[in-house]
Design an enzyme around this catalytic site. Structure first.
Site, PDB file in Angstrom:
ATOM      1  N   GLY A 146      12.656  24.435  45.348  1.00  0.00           N
ATOM      2  CA  GLY A 146      14.037  23.932  45.390  1.00  0.00           C
ATOM      3  C   GLY A 146      14.557  23.296  44.115  1.00  0.00           C
ATOM      4  O   GLY A 146      15.644  22.726  44.112  1.00  0.00           O
ATOM      5  N   LYS A 186      15.710  24.716  41.315  1.00  0.00           N
ATOM      6  CA  LYS A 186      16.975  25.322  40.858  1.00  0.00           C
ATOM      7  C   LYS A 186      18.046  25.164  41.921  1.00  0.00           C
ATOM      8  O   LYS A 186      19.236  25.040  41.598  1.00  0.00           O
ATOM      9  CB  LYS A 186      16.767  26.791  40.487  1.00  0.00           C
ATOM     10  CG  LYS A 186      15.856  26.955  39.273  1.00  0.00           C
ATOM     11  CD  LYS A 186      15.759  28.380  38.817  1.00  0.00           C
ATOM     12  CE  LYS A 186      14.616  28.552  37.829  1.00  0.00           C
ATOM     13  NZ  LYS A 186      13.267  28.358  38.450  1.00  0.00           N
ATOM     14  N   CYS A 234       9.529  33.560  35.928  1.00  0.00           N
ATOM     15  CA  CYS A 234       8.801  32.679  35.020  1.00  0.00           C
ATOM     16  C   CYS A 234       7.638  33.481  34.440  1.00  0.00           C
ATOM     17  O   CYS A 234       6.484  33.075  34.523  1.00  0.00           O
ATOM     18  CB  CYS A 234       8.296  31.471  35.796  1.00  0.00           C
ATOM     19  SG  CYS A 234       7.410  30.367  34.728  1.00  0.00           S
TER      20      CYS A 234
HETATM   21  C1  LIG Z   1       9.426  31.446  41.587  1.00  0.00           C
HETATM   22  S1  LIG Z   1       9.438  30.672  43.095  1.00  0.00           S
HETATM   23  C2  LIG Z   1      11.048  29.986  43.157  1.00  0.00           C
HETATM   24  C3  LIG Z   1      11.143  28.672  42.404  1.00  0.00           C
HETATM   25  C4  LIG Z   1      12.439  27.928  42.692  1.00  0.00           C
HETATM   26  N1  LIG Z   1      13.604  28.717  42.385  1.00  0.00           N
HETATM   27  C5  LIG Z   1      12.527  26.609  41.945  1.00  0.00           C
HETATM   28  O1  LIG Z   1      13.132  26.585  40.860  1.00  0.00           O
HETATM   29  O2  LIG Z   1      12.008  25.614  42.451  1.00  0.00           O
HETATM   30  C6  LIG Z   1       9.547  32.004  44.192  1.00  0.00           C
HETATM   31  C7  LIG Z   1       9.608  31.622  45.652  1.00  0.00           C
HETATM   32  O3  LIG Z   1       9.818  32.822  46.401  1.00  0.00           O
HETATM   33  C8  LIG Z   1       9.147  32.707  47.627  1.00  0.00           C
HETATM   34  N2  LIG Z   1       8.990  34.079  48.162  1.00  0.00           N
HETATM   35  C9  LIG Z   1       7.993  34.962  47.936  1.00  0.00           C
HETATM   36  N3  LIG Z   1       8.246  36.117  48.573  1.00  0.00           N
HETATM   37  C10 LIG Z   1       9.445  35.965  49.202  1.00  0.00           C
HETATM   38  C11 LIG Z   1      10.232  36.796  50.036  1.00  0.00           C
HETATM   39  N4  LIG Z   1       9.849  38.043  50.342  1.00  0.00           N
HETATM   40  N5  LIG Z   1      11.381  36.296  50.521  1.00  0.00           N
HETATM   41  C12 LIG Z   1      11.785  35.037  50.221  1.00  0.00           C
HETATM   42  N6  LIG Z   1      11.078  34.199  49.442  1.00  0.00           N
HETATM   43  C13 LIG Z   1       9.918  34.669  48.937  1.00  0.00           C
HETATM   44  C14 LIG Z   1       7.867  32.004  47.263  1.00  0.00           C
HETATM   45  O4  LIG Z   1       7.309  31.385  48.410  1.00  0.00           O
HETATM   46  C15 LIG Z   1       8.356  30.994  46.213  1.00  0.00           C
HETATM   47  O5  LIG Z   1       8.661  29.784  46.837  1.00  0.00           O
END
Ligand SMILES: C[S@@+](CC[C@H](N)C(=O)[O-])C[C@H]1O[C@@H](n2cnc3c(N)ncnc32)[C@H](O)[C@@H]1O
Length: 478
Positions: A301, A303, A416
């Site tokens: 969360g 972003k 990232c």
């Molecule tokens: C790179 S992180 C996001 C970081 C977040 N935007 C932040 O800045 O704190 C990607 C997220 O996508 C979630 N995720 C993975 N596969 C997914 C899917 N099929 N649908 C939705 N979320 C997914 C992961 O659990 C993870 O929390």
């Protein structure tokens, strides 16, 4: 590109049995085992947790340090030795393999960790060789590997016959330049190759990028607009303003969790590159309605919170989605002030409402190769197979994100990771469908230097002091 020689991967290797076998006899020391130096003991416990339990070093070390009541220089030494050894583990194992008269896998995993810790001190610190060897032998005796202390002593003496440059030159003497670079900077070769590809094959710059992974990263804060002024947070934190994001502060040390503004949820820890990607989505040119925003893969969360803060004065209704329930809970907690609705589920099953969203952030699950400096063990845990799997998921997520947009709406595709298979290749595959057009993202990163030829943006630790975030802006044609 394949690895020329597969380095070991701490945390995934199966245990190989009880005791280190063979080796020279331990030096005879009468009396009880010596008590080990507390910093080295903590570093060793960290290695054990990473290797045996698959722990994340940055999550385990703070509690080990406080459990063992380390402070000041002792805590700093434990951190340097623990993180440093974990980061260099693959190359250290290749060196150790040349100094042990059997396969490294046949050693007791605890002894292998002792050897890694000793070799790291010998080759990558200024600790005198005799102290590096003696303290590791003491640690072996104090941690129950008494019978292996002779082996530890003998192997480390062999390791100490050369320095890091000498060993890494020997390990790669028949290799290509990339292999040399990978070994010298303690990276798996496939990661060095991915960085080189992302940097257009420039090996000097690849060397700088890989070296940046070994530097201790600064902590960045975000002062959420509408919650606290950056000037106020600067005064409280003693940090310096981030050069790019108007909300960023960079800290040289200290515990950000102890700041009143962080405890009071007016500010948070967030890499400046992540801030820039959220800001880019909010700044992307858009015709027509601009009131419905969606963060599709939102956990934990960071972003989402910045988007909520940016959108609030613009009257935006922001929604978030996250696959994992516990991470969705983190999103709720990070955005409590703005009351962002958070759904739980696969992003590919989210359905469009009210004609679709105007702006969507897809911060996709990725290998995290852009944040290796923050996760010491990550480089040895990932493998090229992860990339292919993730790229497929990322492509599916991006295609679906475009379907959730209203015509004319914009998606920011963010990772990232600088790995081209996760960045430009995903974007190209989706653009080739003909259902999206790429917008030049560079104007949405005002004041950020060195952004290359566009239209996508790749940030780098060695260029920008941020994580290696990638951002593409895609518009759904009207
Ligand atoms: C790179 S992180 C996001 C970081 C977040 N935007 C932040 O800045 O704190 C990607 C997220 O996508 C979630 N995720 C993975 N596969 C997914 C899917 N099929 N649908 C939705 N979320 C997914 C992961 O659990 C993870 O929390």
């Amino acid at each position: 590109m394949a690895e020329a020689r597969g380095p070991r991967r701490p945390g995934r290797r199966p245990s190989t049995g009880p005791a280190a076998r063979g080796g020279s006899r331990p030096p005879s020391r009468p009396g009880p085992p010596p008590s080990a130096d507390p910093s080295r003991r903590v570093a060793y416990l960290l290695l054990r947790a990473v290797d045996a339990e698959g722990a994340y070093a940055n999550l385990v070390l703070p509690s080990l340090i406080s459990e063992h009541r380390l402070a000041g220089r002792d805590a700093a030494l434990a951190t340097e030795l623990g993180y440093g050894t974990v980061r260099a583990a693959g190359t250290l194992d290749e060196i150790l393999a040349r100094c042990v008269d059997r396969a490294l896998d046949e050693l007791d995993p605890a002894v292998r960790d002792l050897l890694r810790l000793g070799a790291y001190q010998l080759l990558r610190t200024r600790i005198p060789a005799h102290a590096a060897v003696a303290t590791t032998v003491d640690l072996a005796r104090a941690t129950g590997s008494v019978r292996a202390s002779g082996l530890v002593n003998a192997v480390l003496r062999k390791v100490g016959t050369d320095d890091w440059d000498g060993w890494t030159a020997r390990l790669s003497e028949d290799g290509e330049p990339l292999r040399r670079l990978a070994v010298r900077t303690a990276h798996p070769q496939w990661i060095a190759a991915a960085f080189a590809d992302a940097l257009g094959g420039d090996l000097d710059e690849t060397a700088a990028a890989l070296a940046a992974d070994d530097e201790r990263p600064q902590t960045h804060l975000v002062a959420w607009p509408g919650r606290i002024d950056r000037a106020e947070l600067l005064a409280e934190s003693g940090g310096t303003p981030g050069p790019y994001s108007p909300f960023a502060i960079r800290l040289d040390g200290g515990d950000p969790g102890a700041l009143a503004a962080v405890r009071g949820r007016l500010a948070a820890v967030q890499d400046e590159g992540s801030q820039l990607c959220a800001l880019a989505l909010a700044a992307a040119p858009l015709d027509g309605r601009d009131e419905r925003w969606l963060d599709l893969c939102a956990g934990p969360g960071g972003k989402t919170a910045l988007l909520a803060a940016l959108g609030a004065p613009r009257g935006v209704r922001l929604e978030a989605n996250e696959l994992r329930p516990h991470r969705a809970e983190l999103v709720r907690s990070a955005t409590e002030f703005w009351q962002v609705p958070v759904s739980v589920g696969d992003a590919r099953e989210v359905t469009p409402t009210d004609g679709g969203w105007d702006r969507i952030l897809l911060d996709a699950p990725c290998t995290g190769l852009g944040a290796l400096r923050r996760r010491p063990e990550a480089r040895w845990r990932r493998d090229p197979g992860d990339v292919a799997q993730l790229a497929e998921l990322q492509t599916g997520l991006l295609r679906h994100a475009l379907e959730l947009l209203r015509p004319g709406g914009v998606v920011a595709y963010v990772t990232c990771s600088p790995h081209p298979a996760e960045t430009t290749a995903v974007v190209s595959a989706v653009v080739a469908d003909g259902r999206a057009e790429l917008i030049d993202a560079r104007p949405a990163f005002p004041g950020v230097d060195d952004l290359g030829a566009g239209p996508t943006v790749q940030l780098w630790p060695h260029r920008h002091g941020t994580d290696a975030m990638f951002c593409a802006l895609l518009r759904r044609p009207c």
